[in-house]
Design an enzyme around this catalytic site. Structure first.
Site, PDB file in Angstrom:
ATOM      1  N   THR A  26       6.557   1.114   6.733  1.00 16.01           N
ATOM      2  CA  THR A  26       5.386   2.005   7.121  1.00 16.01           C
ATOM      3  C   THR A  26       5.694   3.493   7.448  1.00 16.01           C
ATOM      4  O   THR A  26       5.416   4.572   6.862  1.00 16.01           O
ATOM      5  CB  THR A  26       4.368   1.444   7.926  1.00 16.01           C
ATOM      6  N   ARG A  65      15.818 -37.546  19.138  1.00 11.65           N
ATOM      7  CA  ARG A  65      16.166 -36.841  17.917  1.00 11.65           C
ATOM      8  C   ARG A  65      16.783 -35.466  17.684  1.00 11.65           C
ATOM      9  O   ARG A  65      16.730 -34.883  19.043  1.00 11.65           O
ATOM     10  CB  ARG A  65      14.703 -36.494  17.230  1.00 11.65           C
ATOM     11  N   ASP A  98       9.592  -8.637  14.988  1.00  7.41           N
ATOM     12  CA  ASP A  98      10.974  -8.927  14.800  1.00  7.41           C
ATOM     13  C   ASP A  98      11.836  -8.157  15.965  1.00  7.41           C
ATOM     14  O   ASP A  98      12.920  -8.387  16.425  1.00  7.41           O
ATOM     15  CB  ASP A  98      11.757  -8.634  13.535  1.00  7.41           C
ATOM     16  N   GLY A 116       0.900  -1.165   0.390  1.00  7.46           N
ATOM     17  CA  GLY A 116      -0.249   0.033   0.006  1.00  7.46           C
ATOM     18  C   GLY A 116       0.950   1.282  -0.031  1.00  7.46           C
ATOM     19  O   GLY A 116       0.314   2.441   0.577  1.00  7.46           O
TER      20      GLY A 116
HETATM   21  O1  F6P Z   1       8.702  -8.178   9.617  1.00  4.07           O
HETATM   22  C1  F6P Z   1       7.984  -9.372  10.173  1.00  4.07           C
HETATM   23  C2  F6P Z   1       7.845 -10.486   9.509  1.00  4.07           C
HETATM   24  O2  F6P Z   1       7.177 -11.292  10.156  1.00  4.07           O
HETATM   25  C3  F6P Z   1       9.627 -10.915   9.271  1.00  4.07           C
HETATM   26  O3  F6P Z   1       9.945 -11.916  10.326  1.00  4.07           O
HETATM   27  C4  F6P Z   1       9.093 -12.103   7.987  1.00  4.07           C
HETATM   28  O4  F6P Z   1      10.456 -12.689   7.528  1.00  4.07           O
HETATM   29  C5  F6P Z   1       8.118 -11.309   7.218  1.00  4.07           C
HETATM   30  O5  F6P Z   1       7.328 -10.454   8.101  1.00  4.07           O
HETATM   31  C6  F6P Z   1       7.023 -12.061   6.735  1.00  4.07           C
HETATM   32  O6  F6P Z   1       6.232 -11.220   5.664  1.00  4.07           O
HETATM   33  P1  F6P Z   1       5.115 -11.739   4.934  1.00  4.07           P
HETATM   34  O7  F6P Z   1       3.905 -11.899   5.961  1.00  4.07           O
HETATM   35  O8  F6P Z   1       4.884 -10.521   4.025  1.00  4.07           O
HETATM   36  O9  F6P Z   1       5.289 -13.007   4.556  1.00  4.07           O
END
Ligand code: F6P
Length: 367
Positions: A121, A178, A143, A82
């Site tokens: 964003t 495992r 993250d 967006g």
């Molecule tokens: O930035 C957050 C995050 O969850 C990352 O850890 C991950 O790589 C990415 O977004 C995944 O993004 P999408 O939901 O667009 O696949």
């Protein structure tokens, strides 16, 4: 801009969803109502301001937000596609529609927009503020890697999901002797892997910040087995790499969303294959948690943090601030320049105390 001139605030959620977004929305509406400010929900990132006059925005009422404190996702919807500065046109080619977004916001009588999102964003938000739309950012990412704030909501919830998964994987690992590998999110920074690995009792953690050598992971496993253990838990961040190699990506049908292209995936399978070449007698299984880490109910702490950020965002608007991010520096929440939110990501310090403490617990990084 001061308290008397603010009549309407817009709020939008952008980028990937994250537990706690709804708690921010609720907090903004509650605080704004007390100041007799109306809140306009902008749907699907800034896209809601490009949806014409009959769609894309709605007044958020106290009644609508009352039950959403504990709800994952976002009632406003969100997207990675967006960006009004490069909005997908009819033929898919990017078109700059930022001026339209600003004009539509002004048309709606919106005095300031609260943008809840990550670095992508906030970069857009900063650009819109430069064009004359006052913006206040609220940081968001599971993250936990935004440089401008010490913590982000959603992170704690994601870590709890991973720890729960490790608790479950341990019973199978123990029963079957495992090596269980668990792939978690973290493209550029390994905060989720590191926190959950420590809290979940992992034996090995593989991070983007510490490229690993399969031989060193194999040596750590051999030592563990020699010590009488017959199983191991390995947490692998999706952005972890073998020294000298690149990240592992996966092909997925459909659009990647632009920001996250390429989509990461396969790091744990890759690690399992390379370790198994060195220790073929052991049995390996891989679990990829994926978006399960981003879904569901936010933890109590994430609800608290999200609620405080939402209130403080309105306070910042009332103070007449804009082009700022409300950031958490425990125990305080304060504003910092929005531009600082789009600088480089905050990474795990390989020489820092957290990694040292993990090593102190006997956790190997394969480095
Ligand atoms: O930035 C957050 C995050 O969850 C990352 O850890 C991950 O790589 C990415 O977004 C995944 O993004 P999408 O939901 O667009 O696949």
């Amino acid at each position: 801009m001061n308290q008397r001139t603010i009549k309407r605030i817009g709020i939008t959620t952008g980028g990937g969803d994250c537990p706690g977004l709804n708690a921010v929305i609720r907090a903004v509406v509650l605080r704004a109502a007390a100041a007799e400010i109306e809140v306009i929900g902008i749907e699907d990132g800034f896209g809601g301001l490009l949806a014409g006059t009959e769609a894309g925005t709605r007044v958020l009422t106290l009644r609508e937000v009352a039950p959403i404190l504990d709800r994952g996702g976002t009632i406003l919807g969100t997207t990675n596609r967006g960006n009004p500065f490069a909005f997908p046109g009819p033929d898919g080619a990017p078109v700059d529609r930022s001026a339209e977004v600003v004009a539509r916001a002004h048309e709606l009588g919106i005095d300031a927009v609260i943008t809840v999102g990550g670095d992508g964003t906030q970069r857009i938000a900063h650009g819109l503020d430069q064009l004359g739309l006052p913006v206040i950012g609220v940081p968001k990412t599971i993250d936990n890697d935004l440089a401008a704030t010490l913590e982000t909501f959603g992170f704690g919830t994601a870590v709890q999901v991973v720890v729960d998964a490790l608790d479950r994987l341990r019973t199978t690992a123990e029963s079957h002797d495992r090596i269980m590998l668990l792939e978690v999110m973290g493209r550029d920074a390994g905060w989720i892997a590191l926190h959950s690995g420590i809290a979940g009792g992992a034996d090995v953690i593989l991070l983007p910040e510490l490229p690993y050598e399969p031989a060193k992971v194999a040596a750590a496993l051999t030592e563990r087995i020699a010590g009488g253990h017959h199983f191991a838990l390995i947490v692998v961040a999706e952005g972890a790499t073998i020294r000298g190699e690149g990240v592992t990506t996966k092909a997925v049908a459909g659009a990647t969303g632009g920001r996250h292209a390429p989509i990461l995936g396969g790091a744990a399978h890759h690690a399992a294959e390379r370790i198994a070449e060195l220790l073929p007698a052991l049995e390996y299984r891989v679990t990829v948690l994926g978006h399960i880490q981003r879904g569901g109910t936010p933890t109590a702490y994430d609800r608290l943090l999200a609620s405080r950020l939402g209130v403080e965002a309105v306070e910042a608007a009332l103070r007449g601030e804009h082009d700022v991010l409300v950031a958490s520096f425990p125990p305080a929440i304060r504003t910092v320049p929005l531009a600082s939110a789009v600088e480089q990501v905050r990474k795990v310090d390989p020489a820092g105390q957290l990694v040292a403490h993990a090593r102190g617990l006997g956790i190997a990084f394969g480095d």
